[in-house]
Design a protein around this motif. Structure first.
Motif, mmCIF file in Angstrom:
data_model
loop_
_atom_site.group_PDB
_atom_site.id
_atom_site.type_symbol
_atom_site.label_atom_id
_atom_site.label_comp_id
_atom_site.label_asym_id
_atom_site.label_seq_id
_atom_site.Cartn_x
_atom_site.Cartn_y
_atom_site.Cartn_z
ATOM 1 N N LEU A 99 36.498 41.371 46.482
ATOM 2 C CA LEU A 99 36.213 40.540 45.331
ATOM 3 C C LEU A 99 35.076 41.430 44.324
ATOM 4 O O LEU A 99 34.316 42.499 44.429
ATOM 5 C CB LEU A 99 35.457 39.739 45.301
ATOM 6 C CG LEU A 99 35.799 38.535 46.797
ATOM 7 C CD1 LEU A 99 35.154 37.713 47.151
ATOM 8 C CD2 LEU A 99 37.444 38.711 46.296
ATOM 9 N N ILE A 100 35.721 40.935 42.622
ATOM 10 C CA ILE A 100 34.123 41.068 41.781
ATOM 11 C C ILE A 100 33.295 40.531 41.791
ATOM 12 O O ILE A 100 33.072 39.428 41.358
ATOM 13 C CB ILE A 100 35.151 40.718 40.363
ATOM 14 C CG1 ILE A 100 36.070 41.762 40.944
ATOM 15 C CG2 ILE A 100 34.009 41.559 38.966
ATOM 16 C CD1 ILE A 100 37.005 43.290 40.983
ATOM 17 N N PRO A 101 32.363 41.438 42.001
ATOM 18 C CA PRO A 101 31.081 40.655 42.474
ATOM 19 C C PRO A 101 29.616 39.460 41.207
ATOM 20 O O PRO A 101 29.598 38.891 41.076
ATOM 21 C CB PRO A 101 29.156 41.321 42.316
ATOM 22 C CG PRO A 101 30.529 42.707 42.470
ATOM 23 C CD PRO A 101 31.943 42.703 42.164
ATOM 24 N N VAL A 102 30.717 39.787 40.033
ATOM 25 C CA VAL A 102 29.834 39.427 38.414
ATOM 26 C C VAL A 102 30.750 37.877 38.186
ATOM 27 O O VAL A 102 30.284 37.440 37.578
ATOM 28 C CB VAL A 102 30.306 39.281 37.651
ATOM 29 C CG1 VAL A 102 28.934 41.390 37.742
ATOM 30 C CG2 VAL A 102 31.383 40.484 36.891
ATOM 31 N N GLU A 107 36.196 32.493 39.845
ATOM 32 C CA GLU A 107 37.169 33.376 38.106
ATOM 33 C C GLU A 107 37.328 34.080 38.985
ATOM 34 O O GLU A 107 38.525 34.836 38.778
ATOM 35 C CB GLU A 107 35.624 33.730 38.024
ATOM 36 C CG GLU A 107 35.258 32.144 36.779
ATOM 37 C CD GLU A 107 33.820 32.910 36.288
ATOM 38 O OE1 GLU A 107 33.111 32.897 35.065
ATOM 39 O OE2 GLU A 107 33.307 33.943 36.659
ATOM 40 N N ALA A 111 41.323 35.221 38.220
ATOM 41 C CA ALA A 111 41.383 37.072 37.998
ATOM 42 C C ALA A 111 43.088 37.185 37.789
ATOM 43 O O ALA A 111 43.412 37.845 36.449
ATOM 44 C CB ALA A 111 40.890 38.062 38.092
ATOM 45 N N PRO A 112 43.923 37.461 38.705
ATOM 46 C CA PRO A 112 44.992 37.871 38.704
ATOM 47 C C PRO A 112 46.284 36.770 37.686
ATOM 48 O O PRO A 112 46.802 37.358 37.186
ATOM 49 C CB PRO A 112 46.367 37.512 40.298
ATOM 50 C CG PRO A 112 44.602 37.112 40.552
ATOM 51 C CD PRO A 112 43.623 36.990 40.000
ATOM 52 N N ARG A 114 45.334 35.558 34.848
ATOM 53 C CA ARG A 114 44.211 35.693 33.786
ATOM 54 C C ARG A 114 45.543 37.199 33.083
ATOM 55 O O ARG A 114 45.419 36.970 31.679
ATOM 56 C CB ARG A 114 42.433 35.688 32.793
ATOM 57 C CG ARG A 114 42.034 35.097 33.105
ATOM 58 C CD ARG A 114 40.588 35.196 33.164
ATOM 59 N NE ARG A 114 39.290 34.939 33.091
ATOM 60 C CZ ARG A 114 39.405 34.022 31.739
ATOM 61 N NH1 ARG A 114 40.102 34.570 30.714
ATOM 62 N NH2 ARG A 114 38.291 32.559 31.113
ATOM 63 N N ARG A 123 46.227 27.435 34.742
ATOM 64 C CA ARG A 123 45.426 29.121 35.154
ATOM 65 C C ARG A 123 44.545 27.386 36.588
ATOM 66 O O ARG A 123 44.633 28.075 38.168
ATOM 67 C CB ARG A 123 44.910 29.805 34.774
ATOM 68 C CG ARG A 123 43.905 30.926 35.324
ATOM 69 C CD ARG A 123 42.846 31.979 34.506
ATOM 70 N NE ARG A 123 42.165 31.016 33.573
ATOM 71 C CZ ARG A 123 41.893 30.920 32.463
ATOM 72 N NH1 ARG A 123 42.905 31.722 31.512
ATOM 73 N NH2 ARG A 123 41.205 30.791 31.854
ATOM 74 N N ARG A 159 43.216 34.688 46.029
ATOM 75 C CA ARG A 159 43.077 35.342 44.838
ATOM 76 C C ARG A 159 44.810 36.267 45.195
ATOM 77 O O ARG A 159 45.024 36.523 44.817
ATOM 78 C CB ARG A 159 41.905 36.155 44.795
ATOM 79 C CG ARG A 159 42.121 37.509 43.696
ATOM 80 C CD ARG A 159 40.984 38.114 43.569
ATOM 81 N NE ARG A 159 41.369 39.113 44.371
ATOM 82 C CZ ARG A 159 40.282 39.848 44.378
ATOM 83 N NH1 ARG A 159 38.966 39.602 43.586
ATOM 84 N NH2 ARG A 159 39.985 41.200 45.221
ATOM 85 N N ARG B 498 42.842 34.120 27.011
ATOM 86 C CA ARG B 498 43.480 33.772 28.112
ATOM 87 C C ARG B 498 43.689 34.956 29.279
ATOM 88 O O ARG B 498 43.562 34.900 30.243
ATOM 89 C CB ARG B 498 44.890 33.863 27.408
ATOM 90 C CG ARG B 498 45.769 33.706 28.756
ATOM 91 C CD ARG B 498 47.156 33.068 28.241
ATOM 92 N NE ARG B 498 47.349 31.719 27.322
ATOM 93 C CZ ARG B 498 48.568 31.514 26.650
ATOM 94 N NH1 ARG B 498 49.789 32.710 26.737
ATOM 95 N NH2 ARG B 498 49.125 30.221 25.787
ATOM 96 N N LEU B 500 42.666 38.782 30.562
ATOM 97 C CA LEU B 500 40.675 39.445 31.673
ATOM 98 C C LEU B 500 40.085 40.406 31.555
ATOM 99 O O LEU B 500 38.928 39.903 31.148
ATOM 100 C CB LEU B 500 41.865 39.703 32.776
ATOM 101 C CG LEU B 500 41.174 40.362 33.801
ATOM 102 C CD1 LEU B 500 40.288 38.817 34.429
ATOM 103 C CD2 LEU B 500 41.006 40.964 35.351
#
Lengths: 258, 1055
Positions: A99-102, A107, A111-112, A114, A123, A159, B498, B500
């Motif tokens: 996972l992205i820590p921030v 979110e 992410a994918p 986005r 989304r 995710r 929209r 990333l």
């Protein structure tokens, strides 16, 4: 649910280093994965599991051989092609959750989407659905550091499913979890294979997880040994928290102790 | 433990090398500043002394009234006192002596003459005929000036007997043999001759007689002949010139004290052999002023060093924190293996100590090389400060102290355990407290600077040294507090996107508050660099402004002797540009004479050409042209043209039996507006035409005023000797005087006649008429003279080519207005020389040109001289020539006096040896700040990306391409850099605006005049910021590209 092969691996060799110190991670590996199945890849540490997963997922390239994923020759793709492959067809679940820590749980799951430039409304709808699927709807705004290991891995699975991949690769997804949590995660994977129709290729060295797989492949010193395994419905049914439809009914209440 | 440190050093040498590189910068900067403050400062003092002009360092002893038997011994003893005062410097002396006045029987009229002895005569005169005198001849050989020879009809070979001294003296006189006629060279000290080298004065007042007598001289004999010739000396002047071509700073201090005490020692040495003695020299004040300027420069250099040290400490704190982060796992492992905190601290101390030693070892030669390179920059080399590389004790101590202090900064983060929970909150609280403390200290520093513009007076002013650094770091800390909320806002906005990449970059930028030290360094570095450039520009501009107002014009030629008619034409021809005579002298305002040695000053110049002549910044959008127009008379005075060589004669007639005389004085104006008087001899009003002396000595002269002081002829007219009347005269006499100027036939504007003070009632019905005849122009003046009163009572008819001007409009300096409570429209009574002049205040200026910081009055030269002329004072004070837009700055060949140009003054103030250290060190600060900032950015990005390599690999796993990952990483770092750079620039601008004007000093250490205007050089600052952004972006890009490439699938297996 089972269909034709989604993944076809033919004569893959991968060597690290050269000369006397060269390590043959994969030796003439050939197999196929049927669509909509869950296949377990077992083997000792250093047996070549991760190398094989990375080559199928396009994170690494074989020295020789071909890998077809959903009809696409992965070994022929360039960097951008591989990225596109991972974005559209292949998803990863890592042992370390990845996972992205921030980013919050929501979110991270988004992410994918986005990356695929899914409209925000769609989304958010899909993120909510996936978090609900993994039982973490109440933890949507929490950062990874605020979640337990099991919860983080569920977020990682959500995710991985976000972009509706054809193939889900999980590299020892329970490696950092206690047995009970690991089992619940594997059960979740089993459930999404059935509910989402995704093909899962899961590496593990935990024999207790094998019962959840449709098929078990053993790898030893870079060579494959087919190990026919059956899914144990009894074991699945006995696992607390798993519903009969293959979805988890809990896990969103409190932190897992991992 | 040592083994652990050694092994770790081998394993982590790139990290240690980076720490060492950063740690070297601060001590190097300190060492360089130490060398600037020791070697260069000493050299600057010596160079400044060696470049001082003679008038700044010469020492002159004046002795008055020395009886003949003491003359030689007094001269010898005076030389000895001067020479010893100037020891150990080699000294050359030159003496000039004049005897008291002796009668001159051969003149035919009551007259006096005097002897002089002048050393180095060949350098001070040009032989027109004959030769210079030799010593020891009998009778003594003498030379006379051309004017003396002409007046007395002297030729080479003539013998002249000077009679007895006018004092009671048994001496019966001396005879000299004239062996030559000489021409005095201007600028060689003749202004101190009793007759100022005029050679002749028809109206000499020696104080013994009410009537003037004729005076002639000097009869210049060899000095030895004068000293041993039995003459009482009226004055003996010995000038000593020390050779300061290669002075040592210590010797300069010795000489300063010795010269300050020379006056007392001369008095003790000479005793009652002389009536008055005095030693005068600007040398002590010159050297003390140099020390003061050095103090100003020292404070500025130290302030820069403080900023550099703070920057380096911040960079090291960042490096220490990053390296501690990298070593967290290692520390945890060692702790798990049983290594205690004390042992870990010991290892950290050993490592920091080793780094300090290494940093010091590198910084000492580096600072020496940097200092040597700095002194070879044109700025310092031009100031004579180029020095070879060298090491001194202060430098070594500074470097060692700096290295140890920075090592302490480095070791602190490594002693901390991971912060979280209560400890983390405590740290946040401490940080907030530190920020508040910094802001409070910065505010106090600013307040102190504002409250004490002249500084504390101590050798090192702590406020001046620390205030800029405090303000910059406090501003950076506050800005850092504001940057993160701003980033949060950006994050909110970016979240709506929209895709990333943009949101992820914004999230990464806004959600990583651990980059505080890096943010502080970036903000502080940018603030320091922009402040350095802004302060430099502000300082340069202020020096330029100070030079402008100090000189007051483009070129000022300060005269050593009053100018003669037509001199303006000579100056104009030699220099070019707009030439105007200028007055610059002390005055009295009512009863107010100003402070000790600081009288109110009167500056007068042709203000109709103010835009071309006057320099200095005005406030309120005013221009010199507008100010000047308000001071000048509405029209120029049009006098009677007096062609060169024109004959002038005067015919006068008086009614009644009392014989009257008049001593006419003419006021002539040349093309530059210079007005010079021409005085005739007393002329009886007998109806006869009397020729006037040769007043038409130059082309283009105009007669603009005539003064006719009438006197009752009580004795031999023209002798100056009077016999009091037995019966005082009474009644009136009607007087008519006609002045004829040949060669002109045009009548100019109407003239005005007045009876000048101080007793205007002595004349009645003054009138003047101008007529043009075939012979020329006649100026007929009539009046009724009241005969009662003292015979020498003022009865002065003044005819002018202009009307009485009334109050002279003047512009006054702000200080003058404060001191006397004047404002626009105020009327004041000034005393110029001995003449009262009423003025009205038309303008209040920040400062009057050439009189910065003084209580000064600016007037139009024409208006001033008109006011003086109608008062009967034709001696219009002229002290200098002011030239606007000169074609050349070289007026030395004119030998009229000292030349100061605006350009040379600017060069002195900005590039003089005592000042050059400041701009040089500012040029050191900017690159040091940029270097440290970029080093900090690289360190931070490297450590950050290394720590996030797994995350980068995960992004690849998500399906992001390398290009997209690079964009995210770059966006993230640039997203942090941009607001920090912007905040740094704002802080730099704020510091430039708020602090820089308070730090800029004049060369005396006082607040500059005019007031300092902060300058923000947009182009230079924009270039710096662009360069900083480009440099940071390049550094970040390089690191990002490398890290993005390295972060492959292997990282995905790392926890």
């Amino acid at each position: 649910m089972n269909g034709g092969p989604l993944v076809s691996v033919r004569g893959v060799h991968r060597r690290f280093g050269s000369g006397a110190t060269a390590v043959h991670a994969l030796r003439d590996v050939t197999f196929e994965l049927a669509a909509g199945t869950m296949t377990a890849l077992v083997g000792r540490s250093g047996s070549g599991k991760t190398t094989l997963l990375n080559i199928i997922g396009g994170l690494d390239r074989p020295d020789s051989g071909t890998v077809l994923v959903d009809g696409t020759d992965v070994t022929a793709l360039d960097e951008d092609g591989l990225s596109l492959l991972r974005r559209e067809k292949v998803s990863y679940v890592f042992q370390t959750f990845g996972l992205i820590p921030v980013l919050s749980a929501a979110e991270n799951v988004g992410a994918p989407l986005r990356l695929a430039r899914v409209p925000p409304v769609e989304r958010e709808r899909r993120v909510a659905l996936l978090l609900d699927l993994v039982g973490l709807a109440a933890h949507a705004e929490q950062l990874p550091a605020e979640l337990s290991g099991g919860q983080q891995q569920r977020v990682a699975i959500a995710r991985a499913l976000a972009a509706s991949p054809r193939l889900l690769i999980a590299d020892e997804p329970t490696g950092q979890l206690d047995a009970e949590t690991g089992l619940s995660v594997m059960a979740l994977l089993r459930g999404v294979v059935e509910s989402e129709g995704v093909t899962a290729f899961v590496s593990t060295h935990d024999p207790t997880m094998l019962a959840l797989a449709d098929r078990v492949i053993r790898i030893n010193d870079g060579q494959l040994h087919e190990h026919p395994g059956l899914r144990s419905d009894r074991q699945l049914d006995e696992h607390p928290g798993m519903r009969s439809d293959g979805r988890l009914d809990g896990g969103s209440h409190g932190r897992d102790d991992s | 433990m040592l083994r652990l440190v050694a092994r770790r050093a081998r394993a982590q040498w790139p990290l240690l090398a980076a720490l060492l590189a950063v740690a070297v910068v601060g001590p190097t900067l300190l060492g360089t500043c130490a060398l600037l403050l020791t070697r260069t400062a000493e050299q600057a003092l010596e160079t400044a002394a060696s470049r001082a002009t003679s008038d700044q360092i010469d020492v002159t002893a004046y002795t008055v009234t020395i009886r003949d038997e003491h003359a030689r011994s007094v001269a010898d003893d005076t030389r000895a006192v001067l020479t010893s005062a100037l020891a150990p410097f080699a000294t050359t002396t030159a003496a000039r002596a004049s005897s008291v006045m002796r009668s001159l029987p051969s003149a035919g009229v009551p007259a006096v003459a005097y002897l002089s002895g002048v050393e180095d005569l060949p350098a001070r005169t040009q032989v027109a005929a004959g030769r210079l005198p030799r010593a020891g001849a009998v009778p003594a050989e003498a030379v006379v000036l051309e004017s003396t020879a002409r007046q007395l009809g002297l030729t080479v070979g003539r013998r002249v007997r000077l009679g007895r001294e006018l004092a009671d003296d048994p001496d019966q006189g001396v005879e000299v043999s004239v062996v030559g006629v000489v021409r005095p060279l201007p600028g060689t000290g003749w202004d101190r001759d009793p007759l100022a080298a005029a050679g002749y004065d028809p109206a000499y007042h020696d104080g013994r007689s009410a009537q003037p007598v004729h005076a002639y001289g000097p009869f210049i004999v060899d000095l030895a002949d004068l000293l041993g010739g039995g003459s009482t000396l009226d004055r003996l002047e010995i000038g000593a010139h020390p050779d300061l071509s290669a002075p040592a700073a210590r010797d300069l201090d010795t000489v300063t004290l010795a010269v300050l005490g020379a006056d007392r020692r001369l008095g003790q040495t000479l005793g009652d052999r002389v009536r008055i003695q005095r030693v005068a020299s600007r040398l002590p004040s010159t050297l003390l002023a140099a020390h003061e300027q050095q103090r100003v420069t020292t404070a500025a250099v130290l302030a820069v060093a403080a900023i550099g040290l703070v920057l380096t400490a911040t960079a090291l704190a960042l490096a220490g924190r990053l390296s501690a982060g990298v070593r967290n796992d290692e520390a945890a492992l060692l702790s798990a293996l049983g290594v205690g905190r004390g042992q870990l601290a010991g290892a950290a101390l050993v490592e920091a100590g080793a780094l300090a030693v290494l940093a010091g070892a590198v910084a000492i030669p580096a600072s020496s090389a940097l200092h040597a390179g700095l002194t070879r920059l044109p700025l310092m080399a031009g100031a004579g400060l180029a020095t070879p590389s060298g090491v001194n004790a202060v430098q070594v101590l500074s470097v060692a102290g700096g290295a140890l202090a920075l090592a302490a900064v480095l070791v602190v983060p490594s002693l901390r355990t991971s912060s979280g929970g209560l400890r983390g909150r405590r740290e946040l609280l401490a940080r907030s407290g530190a920020d508040l403390l910094l802001v409070a200290l910065a505010a106090v520093g600013w307040w102190q600077l504002r409250d004490q513009p002249a500084g504390s007076g101590s050798p090192i002013d702590a406020v001046r040294v620390l205030a800029p650094a405090l303000l910059l770091i406090a501003g950076s800390a506050v800005a850092l507090r504001l940057v993160w909320p701003a980033l949060r806002l950006v994050e909110l906005l970016a979240g709506r996107a929209r895709g990333l990449m943009v949101p992820l970059a914004a999230f990464e930028a806004a959600r990583r508050p651990q980059a505080v030290a890096a943010g502080l360094l970036i903000g502080l570095g940018c603030a320091a660099a922009t402040y350095g450039i802004g302060f430099d520009a502000t300082w340069q501009r202020s020096q330029q402004d100070q030079a402008d107002v100090s000189v007051g014009t483009d070129l000022a030629l300060t005269l050593t002797a009053p100018p003669g008619a037509g001199q303006g034409n000579v100056v104009g021809a030699a220099i070019g540009g707009e030439v105007s005579p200028a007055t610059d002298r002390g005055i009295a305002v009512g009863q107010w004479l100003g402070g000790a040695g600081d009288p109110p000053r009167l500056i007068a110049v042709d203000t109709t050409r103010a835009e071309a002549l006057l320099r200095g910044r005005l406030n309120g959008g005013r221009t010199w042209s507008a100010v000047g127009a308000g001071l000048a008379p509405p029209t120029r005075a049009a006098g009677v043209p007096v062609p060169a060589g024109a004959a002038l004669s005067l015919t006068g007639k008086a009614t009644g039996t009392t014989p009257l005389t008049v001593t006419p004085r003419l006021l002539l104006q040349d093309a530059t507006g210079l007005r010079t008087p021409c005085t005739g001899e007393p002329i009886p009003l007998d109806g006869e035409a009397h020729p006037l002396p040769d007043c038409a000595t130059a082309e283009g002269l105009q007669l603009v005023a005539v003064s006719l002081p009438f006197a009752i002829a009580t004795g031999n007219v023209g002798t100056g000797h009077s016999d009091p009347l037995a019966e005082p005269p009474a009644g009136d006499s009607r007087v008519a005087v006609t002045l004829t100027v040949t060669g002109t036939g045009s009548a100019a504007s109407p003239w005005t006649a007045t009876s000048a003070g101080p007793a205007p009632g002595q004349l009645g019905n003054p009138a003047v008429a101008l007529t043009s005849t075939s012979a020329g122009t006649e100026l007929r003046m009539t009046t009724t003279v009241a005969l009662k009163g003292r015979p020498d009572a003022a009865r002065n008819l003044v005819a002018t080519a202009f009307p009485a001007p009334g109050p002279v409009p003047v512009a006054v300096s702000a200080r003058f207005a404060d001191e006397v409570g004047a404002r626009r429209g105020s009327r004041l009574d000034l005393t110029v020389g001995l003449t009262p002049v009423q003025v009205s205040v038309a303008e209040v200026l920040p400062a009057v040109p050439s009189a910065p910081g003084a209580a000064a009055v600016l007037a139009d030269f024409d208006a001033l001289s008109r006011a003086l002329a109608v008062s009967g004072d034709f001696d219009v004070p002229v002290d200098a020539w002011w030239v606007g837009h000169p074609a050349t700055g070289d007026a030395a060949d004119l030998r009229l006096g000292s030349v100061t140009t605006r350009a040379s003054e600017t060069a002195r103030l900005t590039g003089g040896p005592l000042q050059a250290g400041l701009p040089a060190v500012l040029r050191l600060l900017v690159p040091a700040a940029v270097l440290l900032m970029i080093a900090g950015v690289v360190l931070h990005v490297t450590f950050d990306l290394r720590a996030r390599a797994v995350e980068v690999a995960r992004l690849r796993g998500l399906g992001m391409t390398r290009r997209e990952i690079r964009t995210v990483l770059l966006g993230q770092h640039v997203g942090i850099l941009l607001p920090l750079l912007a905040a740094g620039a704002v802080i730099g601008a704020l510091a430039t605006r708020v602090v820089a004007p308070l730090l800029v000093r004049s060369d005396t250490g006082a607040a500059p005049v005019p007031e300092v205007v902060p300058v923000w050089p947009w182009a230079a600052e924009a270039a710096l910021l662009t360069g900083l952004l480009a440099g940071c972006a390049l550094a970040v890009s390089a690191v990002v590209v490398v890290q993005a490439r390295l972060a492959d699938a292997a990282y995905l297996r790392v926890a």
